[in-house]
Design an enzyme around this catalytic site. Structure first.
Site, PDB file in Angstrom:
ATOM      1  N   GLU A  89       0.848  -1.193   0.000  1.00 33.61           N
ATOM      2  CA  GLU A  89       0.000   0.000   0.000  1.00 33.61           C
ATOM      3  C   GLU A  89       0.889   1.251   0.000  1.00 33.61           C
ATOM      4  O   GLU A  89       2.076   1.189   0.352  1.00 33.61           O
ATOM      5  CB  GLU A  89      -0.886  -0.110   1.249  1.00 33.61           C
ATOM      6  CG  GLU A  89      -2.026   0.772   1.471  1.00 33.61           C
ATOM      7  CD  GLU A  89      -2.900   1.281   0.358  1.00 33.61           C
ATOM      8  OE1 GLU A  89      -2.401   1.620  -0.726  1.00 33.61           O
ATOM      9  OE2 GLU A  89      -4.101   1.416   0.626  1.00 33.61           O
ATOM     10  N   ASP A  90       0.320   2.375  -0.409  1.00 32.29           N
ATOM     11  CA  ASP A  90       1.093   3.625  -0.413  1.00 32.29           C
ATOM     12  C   ASP A  90       1.185   4.242   0.978  1.00 32.29           C
ATOM     13  O   ASP A  90       2.250   4.634   1.430  1.00 32.29           O
ATOM     14  CB  ASP A  90       0.515   4.631  -1.426  1.00 32.29           C
ATOM     15  CG  ASP A  90      -0.989   4.887  -1.261  1.00 32.29           C
ATOM     16  OD1 ASP A  90      -1.626   4.268  -0.379  1.00 32.29           O
ATOM     17  OD2 ASP A  90      -1.528   5.704  -2.024  1.00 32.29           O
TER      18      ASP A  90
ATOM     19  N   ASP B 159      -3.502   5.635   6.567  1.00 30.22           N
ATOM     20  CA  ASP B 159      -3.964   6.912   7.115  1.00 30.22           C
ATOM     21  C   ASP B 159      -4.964   6.595   8.237  1.00 30.22           C
ATOM     22  O   ASP B 159      -4.566   6.330   9.372  1.00 30.22           O
ATOM     23  CB  ASP B 159      -4.559   7.711   5.951  1.00 30.22           C
ATOM     24  CG  ASP B 159      -5.108   9.067   6.333  1.00 30.22           C
ATOM     25  OD1 ASP B 159      -4.811   9.542   7.428  1.00 30.22           O
ATOM     26  OD2 ASP B 159      -5.843   9.667   5.521  1.00 30.22           O
TER      27      ASP B 159
ATOM     28  N   PHE C 227      -0.775  16.328   3.996  1.00 28.07           N
ATOM     29  CA  PHE C 227      -1.250  15.673   2.787  1.00 28.07           C
ATOM     30  C   PHE C 227      -0.066  15.544   1.847  1.00 28.07           C
ATOM     31  O   PHE C 227       0.501  16.538   1.407  1.00 28.07           O
ATOM     32  CB  PHE C 227      -2.388  16.455   2.127  1.00 28.07           C
ATOM     33  CG  PHE C 227      -2.976  15.697   0.984  1.00 28.07           C
ATOM     34  CD1 PHE C 227      -3.859  14.657   1.206  1.00 28.07           C
ATOM     35  CD2 PHE C 227      -2.614  15.993  -0.323  1.00 28.07           C
ATOM     36  CE1 PHE C 227      -4.373  13.916   0.150  1.00 28.07           C
ATOM     37  CE2 PHE C 227      -3.124  15.257  -1.388  1.00 28.07           C
ATOM     38  CZ  PHE C 227      -4.001  14.218  -1.142  1.00 28.07           C
TER      39      PHE C 227
ATOM     40  N   ASP D 105      -1.429  10.821  -5.175  1.00 24.04           N
ATOM     41  CA  ASP D 105      -1.939  11.864  -6.062  1.00 24.04           C
ATOM     42  C   ASP D 105      -2.560  13.045  -5.340  1.00 24.04           C
ATOM     43  O   ASP D 105      -2.920  12.969  -4.167  1.00 24.04           O
ATOM     44  CB  ASP D 105      -3.014  11.274  -6.979  1.00 24.04           C
ATOM     45  CG  ASP D 105      -4.326  11.034  -6.241  1.00 24.04           C
ATOM     46  OD1 ASP D 105      -4.288  10.394  -5.162  1.00 24.04           O
ATOM     47  OD2 ASP D 105      -5.369  11.490  -6.708  1.00 24.04           O
TER      48      ASP D 105
ATOM     49  N   ARG E  51       1.275  11.736  -9.371  1.00 23.12           N
ATOM     50  CA  ARG E  51       1.754  10.392  -9.000  1.00 23.12           C
ATOM     51  C   ARG E  51       3.141  10.135  -9.574  1.00 23.12           C
ATOM     52  O   ARG E  51       3.888   9.299  -9.087  1.00 23.12           O
ATOM     53  CB  ARG E  51       0.806   9.316  -9.552  1.00 23.12           C
ATOM     54  CG  ARG E  51      -0.591   9.355  -8.965  1.00 23.12           C
ATOM     55  CD  ARG E  51      -1.350   8.103  -9.406  1.00 23.12           C
ATOM     56  NE  ARG E  51      -2.782   8.233  -9.233  1.00 23.12           N
ATOM     57  CZ  ARG E  51      -3.449   7.996  -8.111  1.00 23.12           C
ATOM     58  NH1 ARG E  51      -2.792   7.614  -7.038  1.00 23.12           N
ATOM     59  NH2 ARG E  51      -4.758   8.126  -8.051  1.00 23.12           N
TER      60      ARG E  51
HETATM   61  P1  5GP Z   1      -6.947   5.025   4.801  1.00 23.22           P
HETATM   62  O1  5GP Z   1      -7.542   6.283   5.375  1.00 23.22           O
HETATM   63  O2  5GP Z   1      -8.017   4.050   4.466  1.00 23.22           O
HETATM   64  O3  5GP Z   1      -5.869   4.461   5.689  1.00 23.22           O
HETATM   65  O4  5GP Z   1      -6.236   5.445   3.449  1.00 23.22           O
HETATM   66  C1  5GP Z   1      -6.956   5.459   2.252  1.00 23.22           C
HETATM   67  C2  5GP Z   1      -6.190   6.014   1.109  1.00 23.22           C
HETATM   68  O5  5GP Z   1      -6.235   7.427   1.222  1.00 23.22           O
HETATM   69  C3  5GP Z   1      -4.708   5.699   0.959  1.00 23.22           C
HETATM   70  O6  5GP Z   1      -4.459   4.459   0.340  1.00 23.22           O
HETATM   71  C4  5GP Z   1      -4.300   6.841   0.032  1.00 23.22           C
HETATM   72  O7  5GP Z   1      -4.565   6.509  -1.310  1.00 23.22           O
HETATM   73  C5  5GP Z   1      -5.195   7.974   0.486  1.00 23.22           C
HETATM   74  N1  5GP Z   1      -4.439   8.905   1.341  1.00 23.22           N
HETATM   75  C6  5GP Z   1      -4.388   8.977   2.682  1.00 23.22           C
HETATM   76  N2  5GP Z   1      -3.564   9.961   3.085  1.00 23.22           N
HETATM   77  C7  5GP Z   1      -3.079  10.522   1.939  1.00 23.22           C
HETATM   78  C8  5GP Z   1      -2.151  11.587   1.667  1.00 23.22           C
HETATM   79  O8  5GP Z   1      -1.575  12.253   2.545  1.00 23.22           O
HETATM   80  N3  5GP Z   1      -1.928  11.859   0.353  1.00 23.22           N
HETATM   81  C9  5GP Z   1      -2.525  11.183  -0.675  1.00 23.22           C
HETATM   82  N4  5GP Z   1      -2.225  11.555  -1.919  1.00 23.22           N
HETATM   83  N5  5GP Z   1      -3.394  10.181  -0.451  1.00 23.22           N
HETATM   84  C10 5GP Z   1      -3.653   9.858   0.833  1.00 23.22           C
END
Ligand code: 5GP
Length: 176
Positions: free
Chosen positions: A100-101, A104, A154, A161, A167
């Site tokens: 995963e990237d 969050d 962010f 992205d 990206r």
């Molecule tokens: P989750 O909140 O479910 O852990 O993360 C969901 C998705 O939100 C991540 O896979 C990512 O694609 C996006 N995301 C969360 N934080 C960031 C951020 O700081 N920058 C970007 N570009 N995407 C984010």
């Protein structure tokens, strides 16, 4: 697009990313020594990280792609994870590494881990994220491997992205 590349601050440079990814790959190589691995790349954000990471792995690796979305504004997640495209082969008795990237809120990670356990009896399941944003976590979940901690910023670039753009940046930046 509201943000300009010039307004991005570099958080992790290309060299820092590559050095850390090599370290992560070494840990993963040690864990799966003499085993096969199925790497699952979570599109679209993890694609750059996953392709760099798996090229540092020594064991026989199969790669699969899945696509999820969590709708929100450009810089927030909605808190609701949607499975857009999950077509996976039989993963019973496989070593599975989800790539995963960023973790969050943790909702995506939880969704994926639950999904794997509901659908397969995997041999092992590990979760590897390039970034870990612990401060915004909503569910009790930690990646088994992660590259860097980030605070409540962010971040964009290297797969991540802003409104679908950036990206392709070779570094990770943030908007001030
Ligand atoms: P989750 O909140 O479910 O852990 O993360 C969901 C998705 O939100 C991540 O896979 C990512 O694609 C996006 N995301 C969360 N934080 C960031 C951020 O700081 N920058 C970007 N570009 N995407 C984010």
């Amino acid at each position: 697009m509201e943000i300009k590349k010039e307004n991005l601050k570099v958080l992790f440079s290309k060299d820092q990313l590559h050095a850390r990814i090599k370290e992560l790959a070494q840990e993963i190589n040690t864990l799966y020594k003499d085993e096969e691995l199925t790497a699952i790349c979570v599109l679209k954000g993890a694609v750059i990280f996953a392709t760099d990471l798996i090229r540092e792995l020594d064991m026989p690796v199969q790669i699969e792609f899945i696509r999820l979305s969590s709708y929100g504004s450009s810089t927030t997640t909605s808190g609701k994870v949607n499975a857009v495209d999950i077509k996976l082969p039989d993963l019973n008795n496989k070593n599975v590494l989800i790539i995963e990237d960023i973790v969050d809120t943790g909702l995506t990670a939880k969704f994926l881990i639950d999904f794997m356990h509901l659908n397969f009896h995997v041999k092992s399941l590990k979760f590897c994220s390039l970034l870990d944003k612990k401060i915004t976590r909503k569910v009790d979940i930690e990646p088994d491997y992660y590259g860097f901690d980030v605070d409540d910023k962010f971040v964009v670039g290297y797969g991540l992205d802003y409104d679908g753009y950036y990206r392709n940046l070779p570094y990770i930046g943030y908007i001030e």
